[in-house]
Design an enzyme around this catalytic site. Structure first.
Site, PDB file in Angstrom:
ATOM      1  N   LYS A 114      60.936   0.059   5.115  1.00  0.00           N
ATOM      2  CA  LYS A 114      60.105  -0.385   6.083  1.00  0.00           C
ATOM      3  C   LYS A 114      58.834  -1.220   5.613  1.00  0.00           C
ATOM      4  O   LYS A 114      58.488  -2.103   6.077  1.00  0.00           O
ATOM      5  CB  LYS A 114      60.040   0.570   7.311  1.00  0.00           C
ATOM      6  CG  LYS A 114      61.127   0.878   7.815  1.00  0.00           C
ATOM      7  CD  LYS A 114      60.831   1.751   9.114  1.00  0.00           C
ATOM      8  CE  LYS A 114      62.163   2.004  10.153  1.00  0.00           C
ATOM      9  NZ  LYS A 114      63.073   2.710   9.418  1.00  0.00           N
ATOM     10  N   GLU A 159      50.777   2.017  11.036  1.00  0.00           N
ATOM     11  CA  GLU A 159      50.359   0.931  11.658  1.00  0.00           C
ATOM     12  C   GLU A 159      49.529   1.248  13.071  1.00  0.00           C
ATOM     13  O   GLU A 159      49.592   2.536  13.421  1.00  0.00           O
ATOM     14  CB  GLU A 159      51.798   0.353  12.272  1.00  0.00           C
ATOM     15  CG  GLU A 159      52.715  -0.146  11.386  1.00  0.00           C
ATOM     16  CD  GLU A 159      54.059  -0.784  11.570  1.00  0.00           C
ATOM     17  OE1 GLU A 159      54.609  -1.672  11.098  1.00  0.00           O
ATOM     18  OE2 GLU A 159      54.453  -0.433  12.938  1.00  0.00           O
ATOM     19  N   HIS A 193      62.649   8.106  20.948  1.00  0.00           N
ATOM     20  CA  HIS A 193      62.914   6.960  20.126  1.00  0.00           C
ATOM     21  C   HIS A 193      64.357   6.807  20.132  1.00  0.00           C
ATOM     22  O   HIS A 193      64.657   5.899  19.284  1.00  0.00           O
ATOM     23  CB  HIS A 193      62.418   7.278  18.504  1.00  0.00           C
ATOM     24  CG  HIS A 193      60.875   7.475  18.801  1.00  0.00           C
ATOM     25  ND1 HIS A 193      60.026   6.655  18.941  1.00  0.00           N
ATOM     26  CD2 HIS A 193      60.019   8.698  18.571  1.00  0.00           C
ATOM     27  CE1 HIS A 193      58.706   6.967  18.719  1.00  0.00           C
ATOM     28  NE2 HIS A 193      58.652   8.209  18.598  1.00  0.00           N
ATOM     29  N   ARG A 247      73.073  -4.225  10.006  1.00  0.00           N
ATOM     30  CA  ARG A 247      74.423  -3.714  10.498  1.00  0.00           C
ATOM     31  C   ARG A 247      74.481  -4.071  12.164  1.00  0.00           C
ATOM     32  O   ARG A 247      73.937  -4.650  12.557  1.00  0.00           O
ATOM     33  CB  ARG A 247      74.724  -2.204  10.493  1.00  0.00           C
ATOM     34  CG  ARG A 247      73.134  -1.485  11.227  1.00  0.00           C
ATOM     35  CD  ARG A 247      73.407   0.103  11.558  1.00  0.00           C
ATOM     36  NE  ARG A 247      72.243   0.650  11.753  1.00  0.00           N
ATOM     37  CZ  ARG A 247      71.857   0.893  12.988  1.00  0.00           C
ATOM     38  NH1 ARG A 247      72.641   0.089  13.970  1.00  0.00           N
ATOM     39  NH2 ARG A 247      70.555   1.391  13.525  1.00  0.00           N
TER      40      ARG A 247
END
Length: 454
Positions: free
Chosen positions: A116, A200, A235, A292
């Site tokens: 990431k 972040e 999530h 994907r």
């Protein structure tokens, strides 16, 4: 044209791929664990090979056994579906080395987007908006805390190899940061064998918007609009819809252009999803790319008329995209609810076991993707999702009304499911007004009596 495909997955996605192959005249080989011998995809495939005991680390995650099955059966390509080895760069590289086409992007693309922090760097280079954060991995607590203070609390600590919410922690102040930083690293190490994290700025109540893209081997890339996946629990997505009830046509075009720009910058091949978080002013920020097919791909299929799995197979065969950007028209609204074998009254605990009665809803505007049936036993070893209900119509209101009706028709006996929970959300006035953010489920559970959805 690819003539024979090994499907390295299970459940509804394996069955979905079997059906797409059948329509294209492609032979199928399904690999399965001992627990999945009675699954529909195994029964409907042209060939099937057992690759191990029920636990996924002894079967569906055994790359060497899957490659061996592919070589024994002389297949041209392997479709990984989603989950398991779908975003495993080593597996994709093994396929490449064995001259077996991996139906997806190159192993290099998977490596780049699977990390990431690296994906963020590529987005910055492509001039795609990103959330303020650390420049790459932060590998010690002192430096991490300094970065967090510079960004400003709250911040989110994220595993570079993360997925499914693992290795993610939110810290609202410096005191909490130390604990959450350590927890995120430990969880990431256990889940992915990689404890690296980056940091972040944390958006308190954003929307989760993702753009579906397709790229071929000839440099062509298109997007197929967005999906709103804001309704999540821990999530994990619960309900997805397209188009988003929140964003404007202008924002949709900008996001689509940025997604295509990022995919083209790495010569992306196959189906992929560029994921963004969006604030209340429709400012959006790249967070990651899934290399994907997505669980919720059917939502996009129903609003555009494009068969994404067939496109994957045609792209892997070397053909150019069947569509240009101007061909992609959003003609209706679609909603998807994931049906999971879990008990909402016990904090959504998994509920494996035998399905004594199974009847799925039908009628105009309803699509069911599932691999289960009456008498099927849900094994305890895998994800709890057993079906996806999709409804569509000219308007969002019609799609929602159809979903309410479809969920009310669903009959599943012998196990508990989350159907009452999903139906309660579909009926919720706040959700129906299109106001749901990623905080919706948490707020919904706190304000709605439990007996409404259990």
């Amino acid at each position: 044209m690819i003539k024979k495909v090994l499907i390295a997955n299970r459940g509804e996605i394996a069955l979905r791929i079997v059906r797409a192959c059948n329509e294209l005249g492609i032979k199928t080989l399904c690999v399965y664990s001992e627990a999945d011998e009675q699954s529909l995809h195994v029964q409907l495939a042209d060939e099937a090979i057992c690759i191990g005991p029920p636990p996924s680390h002894l079967s569906y995650l055994k790359a060497d056994r899957i490659i061996a099955a592919a070589e024994i059966a002389n297949v041209d390509a392997i479709h990984p579906g989603y989950g398991f080895l779908a975003e495993n760069a080593d597996f994709a590289e093994q396929c490449e080395n064995c001259k077996i086409k991996f139906i997806g992007p190159s192993s290099d693309a998977i490596v780049n987007f699977g990390d990431k922090a690296r994906a963020r760097e590529m987005a910055v280079k492509a001039k795609v908006p990103v959330i303020p954060g650390s420049e790459g991995i932060v590998d010690n607590e002192k430096d991490a805390l300094a970065v967090a203070k510079k960004i400003g609390f709250p911040v989110i600590i994220k595993a570079v190899a993360g997925g499914g919410g693992k290795g993610m922690r939110v810290a609202h102040n410096a005191v909490a940061f130390t604990k959450e930083y350590s927890s995120a690293r430990n969880e990431a190490e256990k889940a992915f064998g990689n404890g690296a994290v980056y940091i972040e700025k944390f958006l308190e109540a954003p929307r989760h918007i993702e753009i579906q893209i397709l790229g071929d081997q000839h440099g062509n890339v298109i997007h197929l609009g967005e999906r709103d996946c804001s309704v999540q629990r821990r999530h994990q997505k619960v309900i997805e819809e397209a188009p988003s009830p929140f964003i404007s046509a202008e924002t949709r075009k900008k996001m689509g252009r940025d997604a295509v720009k990022l995919a083209k910058s790495v010569n992306y091949e196959g189906a992929g999803t560029i994921e963004f978080l969006m604030d209340e002013k429709q400012n959006y920020y790249f967070i990651e790319m899934n290399t994907r097919i997505q669980v919720e791909h059917g939502v996009t299929e129903e609003i555009t008329g494009v068969d994404l799995v067939k496109e994957q197979l045609l792209i892997a065969s070397g053909q150019k995209l069947s569509y240009e950007q101007k061909d992609i028209k959003i003609t209706r609204h679609a909603i998807e609810c994931r049906v999971c074998a879990e008990d909402p009254s016990r904090n959504f605990a998994p509920c494996p076991g035998e399905i004594t009665l199974y009847y799925s809803p039908g009628g105009h505007g309803v699509r069911i993707d599932s691999h289960v049936y009456s008498g099927y036993t849900i094994p305890p070893h895998y994800d709890s999702m057993i079906a996806k209900v999709m409804t569509f119509g000219k308007t969002r209101e019609l799609a929602l009304d159809r979903m309410d009706r479809a969920l009310g028709e669903y009959l599943i006996r012998g196990i508990k499911t989350n159907i009452p929970f999903s139906r309660a959300i579909i009926r919720d006035p706040y959700f129906r007004e299109g106001k749901a953010t990623t905080k919706f489920i948490e707020e919904f559970i706190n304000r709605v009596p439990k007996d409404i959805y259990t």
